[in-house]
Design a protein around this motif. Structure first.
Motif, PDB file in Angstrom:
ATOM      1  N   ALA A 168      10.680  -3.266  -1.078  1.00  0.00           N
ATOM      2  CA  ALA A 168      10.165  -4.615  -1.357  1.00  0.00           C
ATOM      3  C   ALA A 168      10.856  -5.654  -0.490  1.00  0.00           C
ATOM      4  O   ALA A 168      10.224  -6.598   0.006  1.00  0.00           O
ATOM      5  N   GLY A 169      12.163  -5.487  -0.281  1.00  0.00           N
ATOM      6  CA  GLY A 169      12.878  -6.411   0.593  1.00  0.00           C
ATOM      7  C   GLY A 169      12.356  -6.358   2.016  1.00  0.00           C
ATOM      8  O   GLY A 169      12.126  -7.407   2.644  1.00  0.00           O
ATOM      9  N   GLN A 170      12.126  -5.156   2.537  1.00  0.00           N
ATOM     10  CA  GLN A 170      11.588  -5.047   3.899  1.00  0.00           C
ATOM     11  C   GLN A 170      10.172  -5.625   3.976  1.00  0.00           C
ATOM     12  O   GLN A 170       9.763  -6.159   5.013  1.00  0.00           O
ATOM     13  N   ILE A 173       8.961  -9.173   5.435  1.00  0.00           N
ATOM     14  CA  ILE A 173       8.568  -9.418   6.828  1.00  0.00           C
ATOM     15  C   ILE A 173       7.057  -9.568   6.924  1.00  0.00           C
ATOM     16  O   ILE A 173       6.542 -10.404   7.664  1.00  0.00           O
ATOM     17  N   GLY A 174       6.327  -8.738   6.165  1.00  0.00           N
ATOM     18  CA  GLY A 174       4.868  -8.816   6.188  1.00  0.00           C
ATOM     19  C   GLY A 174       4.352 -10.141   5.681  1.00  0.00           C
ATOM     20  O   GLY A 174       3.397 -10.703   6.235  1.00  0.00           O
ATOM     21  N   LEU A 175       4.965 -10.669   4.601  1.00  0.00           N
ATOM     22  CA  LEU A 175       4.550 -11.978   4.089  1.00  0.00           C
ATOM     23  C   LEU A 175       4.770 -13.072   5.126  1.00  0.00           C
ATOM     24  O   LEU A 175       3.907 -13.921   5.343  1.00  0.00           O
ATOM     25  N   GLU A 176       5.939 -13.044   5.762  1.00  0.00           N
ATOM     26  CA  GLU A 176       6.219 -14.033   6.805  1.00  0.00           C
ATOM     27  C   GLU A 176       5.214 -13.937   7.934  1.00  0.00           C
ATOM     28  O   GLU A 176       4.708 -14.948   8.432  1.00  0.00           O
ATOM     29  N   LEU A 177       4.932 -12.717   8.344  1.00  0.00           N
ATOM     30  CA  LEU A 177       4.051 -12.499   9.484  1.00  0.00           C
ATOM     31  C   LEU A 177       2.649 -13.036   9.226  1.00  0.00           C
ATOM     32  O   LEU A 177       2.032 -13.654  10.108  1.00  0.00           O
ATOM     33  N   ILE A 197       7.912   0.224   7.427  1.00  0.00           N
ATOM     34  CA  ILE A 197       6.449   0.291   7.541  1.00  0.00           C
ATOM     35  C   ILE A 197       5.804   0.341   6.162  1.00  0.00           C
ATOM     36  O   ILE A 197       4.724  -0.221   5.953  1.00  0.00           O
ATOM     37  N   GLY A 198       6.474   0.969   5.174  1.00  0.00           N
ATOM     38  CA  GLY A 198       5.907   1.018   3.826  1.00  0.00           C
ATOM     39  C   GLY A 198       5.833  -0.355   3.195  1.00  0.00           C
ATOM     40  O   GLY A 198       4.795  -0.755   2.657  1.00  0.00           O
ATOM     41  N   GLY A 199       6.934  -1.094   3.254  1.00  0.00           N
ATOM     42  CA  GLY A 199       6.950  -2.431   2.674  1.00  0.00           C
ATOM     43  C   GLY A 199       6.050  -3.393   3.409  1.00  0.00           C
ATOM     44  O   GLY A 199       5.314  -4.176   2.798  1.00  0.00           O
ATOM     45  N   LEU A 200       6.089  -3.336   4.742  1.00  0.00           N
ATOM     46  CA  LEU A 200       5.256  -4.232   5.539  1.00  0.00           C
ATOM     47  C   LEU A 200       3.775  -3.966   5.294  1.00  0.00           C
ATOM     48  O   LEU A 200       2.976  -4.895   5.127  1.00  0.00           O
ATOM     49  N   ALA A 201       3.390  -2.681   5.266  1.00  0.00           N
ATOM     50  CA  ALA A 201       1.985  -2.339   5.035  1.00  0.00           C
ATOM     51  C   ALA A 201       1.518  -2.821   3.669  1.00  0.00           C
ATOM     52  O   ALA A 201       0.404  -3.335   3.521  1.00  0.00           O
ATOM     53  N   THR A 298       8.267   6.410   0.491  1.00  0.00           N
ATOM     54  CA  THR A 298       7.732   5.817   1.716  1.00  0.00           C
ATOM     55  C   THR A 298       6.595   6.643   2.300  1.00  0.00           C
ATOM     56  O   THR A 298       5.653   6.091   2.877  1.00  0.00           O
ATOM     57  N   PHE A 299       6.646   7.952   2.130  1.00  0.00           N
ATOM     58  CA  PHE A 299       5.536   8.777   2.605  1.00  0.00           C
ATOM     59  C   PHE A 299       4.274   8.496   1.801  1.00  0.00           C
ATOM     60  O   PHE A 299       3.174   8.408   2.352  1.00  0.00           O
ATOM     61  N   ALA A 300       4.426   8.355   0.481  1.00  0.00           N
ATOM     62  CA  ALA A 300       3.263   8.048  -0.358  1.00  0.00           C
ATOM     63  C   ALA A 300       2.638   6.722   0.052  1.00  0.00           C
ATOM     64  O   ALA A 300       1.411   6.585   0.110  1.00  0.00           O
ATOM     65  N   LEU A 301       3.471   5.734   0.342  1.00  0.00           N
ATOM     66  CA  LEU A 301       2.959   4.441   0.780  1.00  0.00           C
ATOM     67  C   LEU A 301       2.235   4.556   2.112  1.00  0.00           C
ATOM     68  O   LEU A 301       1.115   4.054   2.280  1.00  0.00           O
TER      69      LEU A 301
END
Length: 384
Positions: A168-170, A173-177, A197-201, A298-301
């Protein structure tokens, strides 16, 4: 996040389930993590024939995106457990994030790193006040040692990627982007264990399900790419064949590796420079993503939310670092993965495209060689 919530996310990694947790993480990180800039790269845009921007996470505190997940995990942990000390295992960037967070909360940090870890990352981890223990073997051996040490003292173990709070912390970055690039079409990001990549996606898909999310690995460290292609978690030793990972079907067979991007060159080309560290031929220079198996979560995500993960040859990382150096960015090999992929396959850039520059803690020998190569005129270096 409760244990039940974490289990729900592992079983059904829907972006909407993660959206509120990522927004909560953004509130925790407000005033702590930098809102890193997004800059247009005109040279790369011209080369690939599409507008390309760079998300500058190498300018983050500690020089890496890893601070986001590490700080979020430490900040939201049980205070009593946190007070007994925090423990982590890392090739270097996660180590610095955990050390930074531990210093902020005034608690002890013990970090286990592989022998031969980037000396710059190790020195900077110690500078934040952490105790560093070097462990023979790779990241997996360091993780095992960290888990044993944490359990023995009931300390807080901060996993580098396979933890919903870290993910969730990583994802912030996606929200900012999305705020910075409302018309985002594609995002490219380097992949190790999959936390970024899991959190960002999850963050991107929760608001813009049409955006393409593409991961990038080295052909010499391709566990995530091999796993997604096989449809199950695989373990892939550096430069080796894949075998079923934990939680996969025993005896289901092996996958003999993942080919490089069409048109890519082999890592034996003379353009691949030397590092001050001894790097075996079967080991990627992108040490920040040298993980033998994806995380369970992370693989599941990624299986649900990521469009594809591609692999690139080793020379591409050097070429990307040189290009970025000429543009004023000092980026470590793993941090340049998205640019490396674009240099090999311009078709990955569909619509406004962003490459995440995930880290800038570059080995001194690598930095010196990149600087020397960048000083060579492009026409000369292309024929060298």
């Amino acid at each position: 996040m409760t244990a039940a919530a974490a289990d729900d996310r592992s079983v059904a990694p829907d972006a909407e389930l993660w959206a509120s947790d990522i927004r909560a993480a953004a509130r925790v990180l407000a005033g702590v993590a930098r809102r890193t800039r997004v800059v247009r790269d005109l040279g790369l845009s011209a080369a690939v024939g599409a507008p390309v921007w760079l998300k500058c996470e190498h300018e983050q505190h500690t020089g890496s995106f890893k601070l986001r997940g590490a700080y979020h995990r430490v900040a939201t942990a049980d205070p009593a457990t946190r007070a007994r000390g925090v423990v982590a295992a890392s090739a270097g960037n996660h180590a610095q994030g955990v050390a930074f967070a531990a210093a902020a909360f005034g608690v002890e940090a013990t970090i286990f790193v592989p022998v031969g870890a980037n000396p710059v990352k190790v020195a900077r981890t110690r500078r934040w006040g952490a105790r560093v223990e070097k462990i023979p073997g790779g990241v997996e051996a360091a993780l095992a040692a960290a888990a044993t040490f944490a359990a023995r003292g009931d300390r807080l173990l901060v996993h580098p990627f396979d933890d919903p709070t870290v993910v969730a912390g990583q994802g912030t970055i996606g929200l900012e982007l999305l705020d910075q690039m409302p018309d985002l079409g594609t995002v490219l990001v380097g992949v190790g264990g999959g936390g970024l990549i899991g959190g960002l996606a999850a963050a991107v898909r929760s608001r813009r399900p049409d955006v393409r999310v593409v991961g990038v690995q080295s052909v010499l460290s391709s566990a995530f790419a091999a796993s997604l292609r096989a449809g199950r978690r695989l373990t892939v030793p550096p430069g080796g064949a894949a075998t079923p990972g934990a939680g996969t079907t025993p005896g289901a067979g092996t996958l003999r590796g993942v080919g490089t991007i069409p048109g890519s060159r082999t890592s034996e080309q003379p353009t691949a420079p030397r590092s001050s560290r001894v790097v075996p031929a079967s080991t990627t220079i992108a040490d920040g993503m040298a993980v033998n198996a994806p995380g369970v979560l992370t693989f599941a995500l990624a299986a649900r939310l990521v469009d594809e993960i591609v692999t690139v040859d080793e020379a591409a990382f050097w070429e990307a670092m040189v290009l970025l150096h000429r543009a004023g960015h000092q980026v470590e090999p793993a941090g340049a993965a998205g640019v490396a992929a674009l240099l090999r396959r311009s078709d990955l850039a569909q619509g406004p495209t962003v490459a995440i520059l995930s880290g800038g803690n570059i080995d001194p020998g690598v930095a010196s060689r990149v600087k020397a190569l960048a000083a060579i005129p492009p026409s000369a270096s292309s024929t060298a």
